[in-house]
Design a protein around this motif. Structure first.
Motif, mmCIF file in Angstrom:
data_model
loop_
_atom_site.group_PDB
_atom_site.id
_atom_site.type_symbol
_atom_site.label_atom_id
_atom_site.label_comp_id
_atom_site.label_asym_id
_atom_site.label_seq_id
_atom_site.Cartn_x
_atom_site.Cartn_y
_atom_site.Cartn_z
ATOM 1 N N UNK A 65 0.828 -1.222 0.000
ATOM 2 C CA UNK A 65 0.000 0.000 0.000
ATOM 3 C C UNK A 65 0.854 1.262 0.000
ATOM 4 N N UNK A 66 1.857 1.313 0.897
ATOM 5 C CA UNK A 66 2.637 2.552 1.011
ATOM 6 C C UNK A 66 3.596 2.747 -0.161
ATOM 7 N N UNK A 79 6.755 17.201 -0.768
ATOM 8 C CA UNK A 79 7.664 17.061 0.371
ATOM 9 C C UNK A 79 6.983 16.306 1.523
ATOM 10 N N UNK A 80 5.732 16.656 1.845
ATOM 11 C CA UNK A 80 5.026 16.055 2.972
ATOM 12 C C UNK A 80 4.749 14.561 2.732
ATOM 13 N N UNK A 81 4.355 14.233 1.510
ATOM 14 C CA UNK A 81 4.059 12.821 1.213
ATOM 15 C C UNK A 81 5.329 11.974 1.257
ATOM 16 N N UNK A 82 6.420 12.539 0.794
ATOM 17 C CA UNK A 82 7.688 11.799 0.819
ATOM 18 C C UNK A 82 8.174 11.586 2.250
ATOM 19 N N UNK A 83 7.999 12.585 3.088
ATOM 20 C CA UNK A 83 8.397 12.436 4.488
ATOM 21 C C UNK A 83 7.499 11.437 5.216
ATOM 22 N N UNK A 84 6.196 11.448 4.858
ATOM 23 C CA UNK A 84 5.267 10.469 5.444
ATOM 24 C C UNK A 84 5.650 9.061 5.005
ATOM 25 N N UNK A 86 8.677 8.057 4.190
ATOM 26 C CA UNK A 86 9.900 7.691 4.925
ATOM 27 C C UNK A 86 9.582 7.253 6.347
ATOM 28 N N UNK A 87 8.657 7.978 6.989
ATOM 29 C CA UNK A 87 8.282 7.654 8.371
ATOM 30 C C UNK A 87 7.626 6.268 8.448
ATOM 31 N N UNK A 88 6.755 5.975 7.474
ATOM 32 C CA UNK A 88 6.085 4.671 7.461
ATOM 33 C C UNK A 88 7.085 3.535 7.242
ATOM 34 N N UNK A 89 8.046 3.762 6.349
ATOM 35 C CA UNK A 89 9.084 2.754 6.125
ATOM 36 C C UNK A 89 9.889 2.506 7.394
ATOM 37 N N UNK A 93 10.253 -0.966 9.460
ATOM 38 C CA UNK A 93 11.587 -1.486 9.748
ATOM 39 C C UNK A 93 11.727 -1.831 11.239
ATOM 40 N N UNK A 94 11.237 -0.962 12.104
ATOM 41 C CA UNK A 94 11.311 -1.188 13.557
ATOM 42 C C UNK A 94 10.462 -2.395 13.965
#
Length: 247
Positions: A65-66, A79-84, A86-89, A93-94
């Protein structure tokens, strides 16, 4: 005006996310196959054994989905979608890292508990239909008999279950000692040989094989996620910097 560097990163990230989406489907398939495999002997385990493949299926679904969020953010240069993205990835990962650590910690406890569960289950073979069906199923599928060896059944009943008999042993089975001559099987008409190996070793090997698949897939997707985070942050930084310059 779009710079050459930003354009390159944008299309690299777009291509990466298409691959990422495909890998998400691969993760779902791998998790589903392992979950299907585990279901053959889940009666003898607790739900903790189902955890890793379920986590993998959920992770694969989220990744799929992401990945589209990353594609859309790259093309729109948001910019906001790319940062979102990155945060989801990073969150995925965690979660994968935590699941891997939990599986490693649980492995030792699982083996001892699994063996005790198998031994306790054998005592109910004659009086419990669910136990009988479960034991017959794993002994037939995994070509095994008892927990450690066929003699485990002698402690409970004078006769072996019919599913301990190998009707058509292969030459390889005979050479390796997987089956052995036994009068019970001949008299019972269920075959001419008795499975000589216990089910615990066979099932443990199967679980360890599945864990290797899960670990391999997990490490592979984690590596891809790190690349995705780096690319997304790089493109987001480039977009933000160019927007500030154009003002």
């Amino acid at each position: 005006m779009e710079t050459c560097g930003m354009s390159l990163v944008k299309y690299i990230l777009f291509a990466f996310n298409l691959i990422f989406a495909i890998s998400g489907l691969g993760i779902i398939i791998a998790g589903g196959l392992v979950l299907s495999d585990v279901s053959d002997f889940k009666h003898f385990t607790d739900n903790d054994l189902l955890g890793p493949p379920v986590v993998l299926i959920v992770t694969g679904s989220i990744v799929f989905i992401i990945a589209f969020l990353g594609c859309f953010g790259a093309i729109r240069e948001s910019y906001k979608m790319l940062m979102a993205f990155s945060a989801l990835l990073l969150v995925i990962f965690i979660v994968e890292l935590a699941a891997g650590i939990a599986a490693a910690v649980y492995k030792g406890d699982f083996q001892s508990t699994f063996k005790k569960t198998l031994s306790a289950s054998m005592t109910n073979y004659s009086g419990n239909e669910v136990e009988r069906i479960s034991w017959d199923k794993i002994q037939t599928k995994f070509h095994c008999c008892g927990v450690d060896n066929p003699e485990d059944w002698k402690k409970i009943d004078p006769a072996y279950p019919k599913t301990c008999c190998a009707a058509n042993p292969t030459p390889h089975d005979l050479e390796t000692g997987e089956v052995q001559e036994n009068d019970f099987c001949k008299q019972d008409g269920g075959g001419t040989h008795l499975y000589s190996r216990g089910c615990y070793d066979k099932l443990k090997m199967k679980v360890e094989s599945n864990m290797k698949v899960l670990v391999g897939v997990g490490i592979g997707i984690a590596f891809v996620e790190v690349i995705g985070i780096v690319l997304a942050c790089w493109l987001a930084y480039t977009i933000k910097k160019e927007n500030e310059t154009s003002k």
